[in-house]
Each structure stands twice: as structure tokens, then as C-alpha cells.
Design a protein around this motif. Structure first.
Motif, PDB file in Angstrom:
ATOM      1  N   LEU A  10     -26.153   6.952  41.922  1.00 58.35           N
ATOM      2  CA  LEU A  10     -26.005   6.684  43.353  1.00 58.35           C
ATOM      3  C   LEU A  10     -25.197   5.443  43.652  1.00 58.35           C
ATOM      4  N   GLY A  11     -24.971   4.629  42.623  1.00 60.62           N
ATOM      5  CA  GLY A  11     -24.199   3.425  42.875  1.00 60.62           C
ATOM      6  C   GLY A  11     -24.978   2.302  43.515  1.00 60.62           C
ATOM      7  N   ILE A  12     -26.320   2.387  43.523  1.00 64.91           N
ATOM      8  CA  ILE A  12     -27.062   1.224  43.976  1.00 64.91           C
ATOM      9  C   ILE A  12     -26.975   0.164  42.885  1.00 64.91           C
ATOM     10  N   GLY A  13     -27.412  -1.062  43.148  1.00 67.05           N
ATOM     11  CA  GLY A  13     -27.113  -2.097  42.156  1.00 67.05           C
ATOM     12  C   GLY A  13     -28.205  -3.096  41.917  1.00 67.05           C
ATOM     13  N   ILE A  14     -29.385  -2.626  41.565  1.00 66.45           N
ATOM     14  CA  ILE A  14     -30.477  -3.582  41.385  1.00 66.45           C
ATOM     15  C   ILE A  14     -30.197  -4.542  40.236  1.00 66.45           C
ATOM     16  N   PHE A  15     -29.474  -4.077  39.201  1.00 69.71           N
ATOM     17  CA  PHE A  15     -29.185  -4.952  38.077  1.00 69.71           C
ATOM     18  C   PHE A  15     -27.720  -5.365  38.015  1.00 69.71           C
ATOM     19  N   PRO A  24     -24.618  -7.510  38.994  1.00 66.76           N
ATOM     20  CA  PRO A  24     -24.280  -8.766  39.670  1.00 66.76           C
ATOM     21  C   PRO A  24     -23.212  -8.565  40.743  1.00 66.76           C
ATOM     22  N   ALA A  25     -22.327  -7.600  40.550  1.00 68.27           N
ATOM     23  CA  ALA A  25     -21.300  -7.377  41.556  1.00 68.27           C
ATOM     24  C   ALA A  25     -21.901  -6.950  42.888  1.00 68.27           C
ATOM     25  N   LYS A  26     -23.128  -6.427  42.849  1.00 66.37           N
ATOM     26  CA  LYS A  26     -23.764  -5.992  44.096  1.00 66.37           C
ATOM     27  C   LYS A  26     -24.958  -6.868  44.434  1.00 66.37           C
ATOM     28  N   GLY A  27     -24.967  -8.084  43.893  1.00 64.82           N
ATOM     29  CA  GLY A  27     -26.064  -8.983  44.208  1.00 64.82           C
ATOM     30  C   GLY A  27     -27.267  -8.832  43.294  1.00 64.82           C
ATOM     31  N   GLY A  28     -27.157  -7.950  42.299  1.00 60.97           N
ATOM     32  CA  GLY A  28     -28.286  -7.727  41.401  1.00 60.97           C
ATOM     33  C   GLY A  28     -28.315  -8.712  40.246  1.00 60.97           C
ATOM     34  N   ASP A  29     -29.352  -8.617  39.453  1.00 60.61           N
ATOM     35  CA  ASP A  29     -29.558  -9.590  38.393  1.00 60.61           C
ATOM     36  C   ASP A  29     -29.765  -8.882  37.047  1.00 60.61           C
ATOM     37  N   LEU A  72     -32.902  -9.646  35.008  1.00 61.40           N
ATOM     38  CA  LEU A  72     -34.117  -8.934  35.393  1.00 61.40           C
ATOM     39  C   LEU A  72     -34.273  -7.682  34.535  1.00 61.40           C
ATOM     40  N   TYR A 125     -36.281 -10.875  43.865  1.00 63.04           N
ATOM     41  CA  TYR A 125     -35.186 -10.950  44.832  1.00 63.04           C
ATOM     42  C   TYR A 125     -35.623 -11.576  46.146  1.00 63.04           C
ATOM     43  N   TYR A 156     -33.590 -14.675  47.709  1.00 62.46           N
ATOM     44  CA  TYR A 156     -32.855 -14.588  48.989  1.00 62.46           C
ATOM     45  C   TYR A 156     -33.813 -14.440  50.165  1.00 62.46           C
ATOM     46  N   PRO A 205     -27.973   2.459  50.361  1.00 65.61           N
ATOM     47  CA  PRO A 205     -27.174   1.784  49.328  1.00 65.61           C
ATOM     48  C   PRO A 205     -26.101   2.710  48.771  1.00 65.61           C
ATOM     49  N   ASP A 231     -23.669  -7.457  49.979  1.00 65.07           N
ATOM     50  CA  ASP A 231     -24.251  -7.005  48.711  1.00 65.07           C
ATOM     51  C   ASP A 231     -25.720  -7.418  48.591  1.00 65.07           C
ATOM     52  N   LYS A 232     -26.040  -8.611  49.100  1.00 64.63           N
ATOM     53  CA  LYS A 232     -27.423  -9.071  48.958  1.00 64.63           C
ATOM     54  C   LYS A 232     -28.333  -8.286  49.905  1.00 64.63           C
ATOM     55  N   GLN A 270     -27.854  -5.337  50.679  1.00 59.38           N
ATOM     56  CA  GLN A 270     -28.019  -4.019  50.059  1.00 59.38           C
ATOM     57  C   GLN A 270     -29.184  -4.028  49.077  1.00 59.38           C
ATOM     58  N   MET A 271     -29.378  -5.176  48.437  1.00 54.71           N
ATOM     59  CA  MET A 271     -30.476  -5.261  47.478  1.00 54.71           C
ATOM     60  C   MET A 271     -31.810  -4.928  48.141  1.00 54.71           C
ATOM     61  N   ASN A 318     -31.863  -1.263  48.455  1.00 58.48           N
ATOM     62  CA  ASN A 318     -32.109  -0.681  47.128  1.00 58.48           C
ATOM     63  C   ASN A 318     -33.602  -0.556  46.894  1.00 58.48           C
TER      64      ASN A 318
END
Ligand code: HEM
Ligand SMILES: [Cu+2]
Lengths: 539, 224
Positions: free
Chosen positions: A229-234, A236-241, A244, B56, B60, B137, B151-152, B154-155, B158
Motif C-alpha cells: 500500500l505504500g504506507i511508511g511506518i518504518f 524514514p522517507a515517510k516519517g517512519g523509523d 523501530l 511516534y 511528534y 496513507p 509525511d509525519k 501520514q504516520m 498509518n
């Protein structure tokens, strides 16, 4: 299910019904154990073949047999298959399934249908992993570190992650089944402190399976979602870490290394007492050390993140906790040694595997302490030293335990004896081959050879060639074992009910066991391992 | 607990006993322990997501606050009430089963199911609204507030979709289980029935309810 058979041929779980259908829809824990044995052996052969290819590539300094891409795919599937589809299920799903109900005097596990279902999803997961191999392989390493695995890898990561996810449920259900079975199905008189240590070890393992596996399942699921789906919990380009991900992954995967080793320790406790014909030294300590390992094992995952950028403080705490987990492991080693001491030790082949286990596990565990020391880990991280460390424990320990247990209970399971001389030969060849393969890797790692590279500077070739030669010997050892075991199924001598003079309920029923396990529900009147000591002292 | 014990004693031996068990009591206990262990695995399953949420949100806090404003507190609150009521009707269904009142049991199960479906329908409208506002997302995500990094923000979504999605899947499974129970109860209406399946389904349903009790304040009510 069956009437106690006539006088002619005794009905047992193997000859009760020969049809394929009776196997594929069986609810008998013993048959399900056999199904697992067959499946994991196939996976072992495939994962092992990949290991052979890896060692072939490393014979020479240049990457000349495979491109680095192919090499990455080789070691990734090698790791994924052998860890998720061999080591984790090997002893619990095969020996545990087969033996736990017998050992506690039950007719079956608590949820036979769930048990069969577990085998199906396990096999399905394995097939998907192969599918991924055919579709193009995976090159992330068995740890699936993000963001590489989630955003960049062009390979069949989604399918592989799905395979591990599905197999995880098989593990969860097996653990659930064992916990309930051990709690609720024990025969009269089978108190907790009379349980064989094999059962204690599996209880601790099940706790890890039940608490840890869901976490890795959801983590891998999120990686899958990121890809699909392109979500980004992990990411970094989408704010993820991505750190984690590492925390969540190792929260399961460090305890998971104990899923691989605790059951083997349970096997070793059985073998050591039986072949030294002695009550185990410090039963409670050995039992509780399994539980302690399970608990502390959940607190040390951060030692895989020393160089990931976690805080210095966290690293120090994790380093300290990691030292703690060595204590219960050492307790086991000491108690086994104390049991051997003054025992009437017999060196039958299962015992040789057990002694091999103790030696190799000790080396693996001690090098773990090196790695747990912050200062040492920085240079050794991601080198062959780590590779050697975990292979000493997982291959040297877990597979020695698996082979020892396989030989020990083989007569009970198949009703046939294997040729003892070959058993000893196999133990010896495997031991030598193993050490020749992995000892050089400690040195290589110490010299700075990083893991996961297809090429290396020329001065390290000698050590790599030694290692590859060892791997060939190891392979020969496994092949010998496979050959005479298969031979014995058809042509081996008929086994008596208790060839080793062992204690434990599983030795008191027919060989092979009848479908219902026992003619009458057993009543337990003595402690575990009540071997008569000091009787006929001269014998 | 006493009703539990009494109910076991009222049950004659004609109940179905699995081949692996010695008696009904052992079977009942095994099923109950099994269900509890299963619920523990469920807690760990959600636990991974809660851990991610905590990380998260700590990283944030302001963005989290801004993002949660886009959730519909009224719909969320209605859903909380719906789910709580369903837990109540489920408890009544379990009680009717213990007393062997099959008609009451069926109607309470149907009521619980109706609430569960209401919950899902409301969730559907919430999701749909998020979709339309590009708050789902993915490549089209657009928070629409220049002061908040896309992006944040969006987290948050998510995690919102992952957590409520997983929870919604559990509600759906609950509905399927209840359908199976209703069919089973009607088929066996003239016999004394084992109440354990309903009781276990009840435990599951209360768990689903409790997860929502955590999700609702964490996602909808930040900062109140
Ligand atoms: C008991 C059985 C054990 C098993 C099966 C095991 C297995 C493993 C595995 C598979 C890895 C590598 C993970 C990877 O990066 O792919 C590893 C790394 C490590 N192990 Fe063990 N281990 C065991 C015991 C121990 C003990 C007793 C200690 C310390 C007291 C220890 C300390 C470490 C450390 C610190 C690392 C990280 C090394 C690095 O990546 O720099 N292990 N272990
Ligand atoms: Cu570890």
C-alpha cells in the motif's frame, strides 16, 4: 477410536490405517509429529543445499560462481528456510508433538484439530517461501531490515514475509496447544515436579512462542503493507523509523533463538540422565532455568542494536541484561556435568550427540558473552565472528540436540533399531565436520571478514577453504545418518519397548505406541528419573 | 464462577466429549485455558502496534494533536456506545446459554450481531470520509495543512488505519462466530447444549470491546 487389537498383530499408530487420507486428515498427535518430521527434513535438505552453494562460492576470493545478487538471494533463503522452517519447528513440532502427550500420560494434545491445522499452514508457508524463490528470490537477509526490505528491494519480499507470517501462526498454535496440554491433561500423579525436563523445556518454549510470535507477525505484516500500500511506518522517507522495526523484530527474534535451543536442552536432559543412569542433579534448577531463560530472553533484544544508533544508556542496560541470560544456561551445563560425574555413563550414539551438544553449545554461549560486551561488539558486529557464534549454537547445539533426540526415540517412533555402529560414526563425522566448518569462521571474523559478501581479500582464502572442506564433511555426516535411518525403517531389527532402559511414561507403552497411547490411563507414583542408584554398584 | 460450576454439574454425560479428554470437566477447563492463552497472543499482536503508536506519539506530539482533529469524535463516540452495548447483550447470551434457554440465547446473539454490524457500518462511513479527503496513507495522501509536515501526519493515519483495521477485522470475525453459534443453537434446540462455545465467544467479544476502549481515547481523544 480403536478396540485393543487381537492377539495376532498389535495395532499401533502406524499400521492402524495405511491410506494417504488417514494420514492427511489424522488427528493423532503422533502422526502429526511424523508429518512435521517429513516436511522439515525436506526444508532442511533445501536450506542445506543453499549452504553448500554458499560455501562453494566462498572457496575462491572472487565472486566467480554467482553474481553478488544471486549470492544475496542464496544466503537470504538459506537463513529464512532454515530458521523459520527448520530450526524453529524442528524439535517442538516433531518430537514435542510426538512425545509430550505420551510423557504426561495423555491420550492426545488438547486441540488435535488445531494441531493438524498448524501443520497445514506451516506447509503452506513453506510452499510460499519456495514460490518466492522461483519468482525471483529475496535478498534482504533473514532479518528483513527496513527500509531496504520495505521500500527498495526489488525482489519477492512480500511473498517471503507472508510465508514467515503464516508459519508464525503454526508456531503460535503449537505453543498454545502445548501450554493447555501440559496444564490440563497430565495423568493422575504427574505433578509439575514429576514432569520430565523435556516437558518443562517445551513449556518454556511455548511461552515464548505465544508471547513473541504475534509481535513479529504484526511487524512483518506492516512491512508487507508498506510494500503493497505504500504506507511508511518504518520508512524514514515517510516519517517512519527503521530502528523501530529492529526493536520489534528482535523483541521476537532474540527470544526465538531460545525457541531453537530450549527444546534441544530438554532433549539433552533426557539423554544425559538415561545414559548416565542417574537422577538428574538439581532437577528444580534445571526446570526453572528453562523458565528463567524464557523470561530474561525477552529483556535482551537490544544487544542486536548496539550499532544501530540506539542510545548509549540503552546499550549499557541491554549489555548487562544479556550477561544475566547466560546464568541459567550455565546452570544447565553445570547440572548436566554433575549428573555425568559418578554416573554409569554409556556411550551409545544418542549420548555422543548429547556430549557434542554440551561442547558446542558452551563455545557458542561463551562467544555470545564476547558479543554482549559493548566494546567487543563494535568491531565484531556483522562479521563472521557473529556467524560462527550463532552457528555454534543453532547448528552445533540445536541440530545436535535434534539428532540426539531423533536417535534416542527412533526405536519408539518407528519400532525399529538403527545400526548402532553407524550411529556412532555419524555423531563423530558430524562433530568433526562441524568444527572444521565453523572454527575458522571465528578467526575470519576476528580478522575482519564481514558477513554477507561473496568476495574477500586473498589472504583469507586458506581459512575459507578449510571451512568449505568442513562443510563437505558435515554434509557427508548428514547423508550417512539419513541413509541408515531410512534403511532401518524397512530393514532394521525390531525394537524392544525400552531399548535404553530409560525412565518415563513414553517407554512404558507399546512400541510403536497404540493410537490411544495407553491401554489404561497411567498413574504416576514416582519422581522423574527414578533410576536405581547404588544398586549392584559393581555393574 | 459459581454459575459456571453449577452449570457444569447440571450437564448430563450426553454432551460431546473429545477423544483426547477423560471427562467433560477436563474438556471445559482445557477450552477455557486455551481461550485465555489465545487472548494473550491477541494482546501481544496488538501490542506491537501500540508500541509503534507510543513511539511516534512521543516523537511528534503536536502533529499527533493536529492529525487527531481530523477524526470524527461523534461517530467514534457512538461506536463506543454501540460496542459497549453489544458486550452487554453478549453477556446475556452467555447467561441464557448456561440456563439452557435457547430462544433467549438466539435473540441475544442476534442483537449482539446487529450491534457489531452497526459498528462496522459506521466505521465504513468514517473510512470513506478519510478516503475522500486524501487522508488514506499512500501516494495520494494530502493532509492539507501547510503548517503540518505531510509525511509525519501520514504516520498518524498509518497507525489509525492499521489499528482500527485490525480491530475491525476482529469485529468481522466475531460476527462470523456469532452466525455459527446461532445456527448451532437452533439445530440443537431440543438437546441440552454445551454452553462453553458461547462462553468462549463471549470472552473473545469482551476482548474486542476492551481493545476498542483503548483505541478510542488514544486515537480520537488526544489532549482532553
Ligand atoms: C542460546 C542460544 C543462542 C542462539 C541460538 C543465538 C543466536 C544468535 C543469532 C542468530 C545471532 C545473529 C543474528 C543476526 O544478526 O542475524 C546472534 C547474535 C548475537 N548473540 Fe547470540 N545466540 C544465543 C546465545 C547467546 C548468548 C548466551 C549471548 C550472550 C550472553 C548472545 C549474544 C549475542 C549477541 C550480543 C549478538 C549480536 C552480535 C552482533 O550482531 O553484533 N547470544 N545470536
Ligand atoms: Cu540475541
Amino acid at each position: 477410536m480403536t478396540e485393543p487389537g487381537g492377539k495376532t498383530v498389535q495395532k499401533n499408530y502406524l499400521n492402524a490405517d495405511y491410506s494417504i487420507k488417514s494420514w492427511l486428515f489424522t488427528l493423532d498427535h503422533k502422526r502429526i509429529g511424523i508429518l512435521y518430521l517429513l516436511t522439515i527434513c525436506v526444508f532442511f535438505a533445501i536450506g542445506g543445499t543453499m549452504a553448500a552453494l554458499i560455501r562453494l562460492e566462498l572457496l575462491t576470493p572472487k565472486s566467480d560462481f554467482f553474481t553478488s545478487d544471486t549470492y544475496n538471494k542464496l544466503f537470504t533463503l538459506h537463513g529464512v528456510i532454515l530458521i523459520f522452517f527448520f530450526l524453529i519447528p524442528s524439535i517442538p513440532a516433531f518430537l514435542g508433538n510426538f512425545l509430550i502427550p505420551l510423557m504426561i500420560g495423555a491420550r492426545d494434545v488438547a486441540f488435535p484439530r488445531l494441531n493438524l491445522f498448524s501443520w497445514y499452514i506451516f506447509t503452506l508457508g513453506g510452499l510460499i517461501a519456495f514460490g518466492a524463490l522461483v519468482v525471483g528470490g529475496v535478498d534482504t537477509g533473514w532479518t528483513f531490515y527496513t527500509p531496504y526490505s520495505s521500500s527498495f528491494a526489488q525482489t519477492a519480499v512480500t511473498a517471503t514475509v507472508a510465508a514467515a507470517f503464516i508459519a508464525g501462526f503454526s508456531s503460535i498454535f503449537t505453543g498454545l496447544n502445548f501450554i493447555v496440554t501440559i496444564h490440563k491433561m497430565r495423568a493422575p500423579g504427574m505433578t509439575w515436579y514429576r514432569l520430565p525436563l523435556f516437558v518443562w523445556a517445551h513449556y518454556a518454549t511455548s511461552v515464548i512462542m505465544v508471547l513473541g510470535t504475534p509481535v513479529v507477525a504484526i511487524t512483518l505484516f506492516l512491512v508487507g503493507l508498506e510494500r503493497v500500500l505504500g504506507i511508511g511506518i518504518f520508512d524514514p522517507a515517510k516519517g517512519g523509523d527503521p530502528i523501530l522495526f529492529q526493536h520489534l523484530f528482535w523483541f521476537y527474534s532474540h527470544p526465538a533463538v531460545y525457541i531453537m535451543i530450549l527444546p534441544a536442552m530438554g532433549v539433552i536432559s533426557e539423554l544425559i540422565t538415561c545414559f548416565s543412569h542417574r537422577k538428574i542433579f538439581g532437577y528444580e534448577f534445571v526446570a526453572y532455568s528453562s523458565i528463567a531463560i524464557a523470561i530474561i530472553g525477552f529483556l535482551v533484544w537490544g544487544h542486536h542494536l548496539f550499532t544501530s544508533g540506539q542510545s548509549r544508556f540503552a546499550s549499557i542496560v541491554f549489555s548487562f541484561l544479556t550477561f544475566l541470560v547466560a546464568i541459567p544456561s550455565a546452570v544447565k551445563i553445570f547440572n548436566w556435568t554433575a549428573t555425568l560425574y559418578k554416573g554409569r555413563v554409556r556411550f551409545e550414539s544418542p549420548m555422543l550427540f548429547a556430549l557434542g551438544f554440551i561442547g558446542l553449545f558452551t563455545i557458542g554461549g561463551l562467544t555470545g558473552l564476547y558479543l554482549a560486551s559493548l566494546g567487543m561488539d563494535i568491531p565484531l558486529q556483522d562479521t563472521y565472528f557473529v556467524v560462527a557464534h550463532f552457528h555454534y549454537i543453532m547448528v552445533g547445539g540445536a541440530i545436535m540436540g535434534f539428532l540426539g533426540g531423533l536417535h534416542f526415540w527412533w526405536p519408539k517412533i518407528t519400532g525399529r533399531m538403527y545400526p548402532e555402529a553407524f550411529g556412532k560414526l555419524s555423531a563423530l563425522v558430524v562433530f568433526i565436520g562441524f568444527n572444521l566448518t565453523f572454527l575458522p569462521q571465528f578467526i575470519l571474523g576476528y580478522l575482519g571478514m564481514p558477513r554477507r559478501y561473496a568476495s574477500y581479500p586473498e589472504e583469507w582464502q586458506v581459512l575459507h577453504v578449510l571451512s568449505s572442506a568442513g562443510a563437505s564433511i558435515l554434509t557427508v555426516g548428514y547423508l550417512i545418518t539419513a541413509t541408515y535411518l531410512i534403511w532401518s525403517v524397512f530393514c532394521g531389527e525390531k525394537a524392544p519397548a525400552n531399548p535404553w532402559g530409560a525412565k518415563g511414561l513414553e517407554w512404558q507403552t507399546a512400541t510403536p505406541p497404540i493410537p490411544d497411547n495407553f491401554e489404561h490411563r497411567p498413574i504416576v507414583r514416582e519422581e522423574a528419573y527414578a533410576y536405581e542408584e547404588n544398586v549392584k554398584g559393581a555393574a | 464462577m459459581t454459575t459456571h460450576q453449577e452449570a457444569i454439574e447440571h450437564h448430563p454425560d450426553e454432551l460431546e466429549l473429545g477423544h483426547q479428554f477423560e471427562d467433560i470437566e477436563q474438556q471445559t477447563e482445557a477450552y477455557t485455558v486455551g481461550m485465555w492463552v489465545f487472548l494473550v497472543t491477541e494482546i501481544m499482536f496488538f501490542g506491537g502496534l501500540f508500541a509503534a503508536y507510543i513511539v511516534y506519539r512521543a516523537l511528534y506530539p503536536e502533529i499527533w494533536y493536529a492529525a487527531h482533529e481530523k477524526l470524527d469524535k461523534v461517530l467514534g463516540g457512538v461506536n463506543t456506545a454501540v460496542l459497549l452495548t453489544s458486550s452487554f447483550t453478549m453477556a446475556l447470551a452467555v447467561r441464557s446459554a448456561m440456563l439452557n434457554r435457547w430462544k433467549a440465547q438466539v435473540s441475544y446473539l442476534l442483537a449482539t450481531m446487529a450491534f457489531a454490524i452497526t459498528f462496522l457500518v459506521i466505521k465504513y462511513f468514517e473510512y470513506k470520509e478519510k478516503f475522500e479527503h486524501h487522508l488514506f496513507p499512500g501516494p495520494n495522501f494530502n493532509f492539507g495543512d501547510p503548517g503540518v509536515p505531510n509525511d509525519k501526519a501520514q504516520m498518524f493515519f498509518n497507525l489509525y488505519f492499521a489499528m482500527t483495521g485490525l480491530h475491525g477485522a476482529h469485529v468481522l470475525i466475531g460476527v462470523i462466530v456469532m452466525i455459527a453459534l446461532v445456527i448451532r443453537t437452533i439445530n440443537m434446540r431440543n438437546q441440552r447444549q454445551d454452553f462453553i462455545p458461547v462462553e468462549l465467544a463471549g470472552l473473545y467479544w469482551h476482548f474486542v470491546d476492551i481493545v476498542w476502549i483503548f483505541l478510542f481515547p488514544l486515537l480520537y481523544l488526544i489532549g482532553r
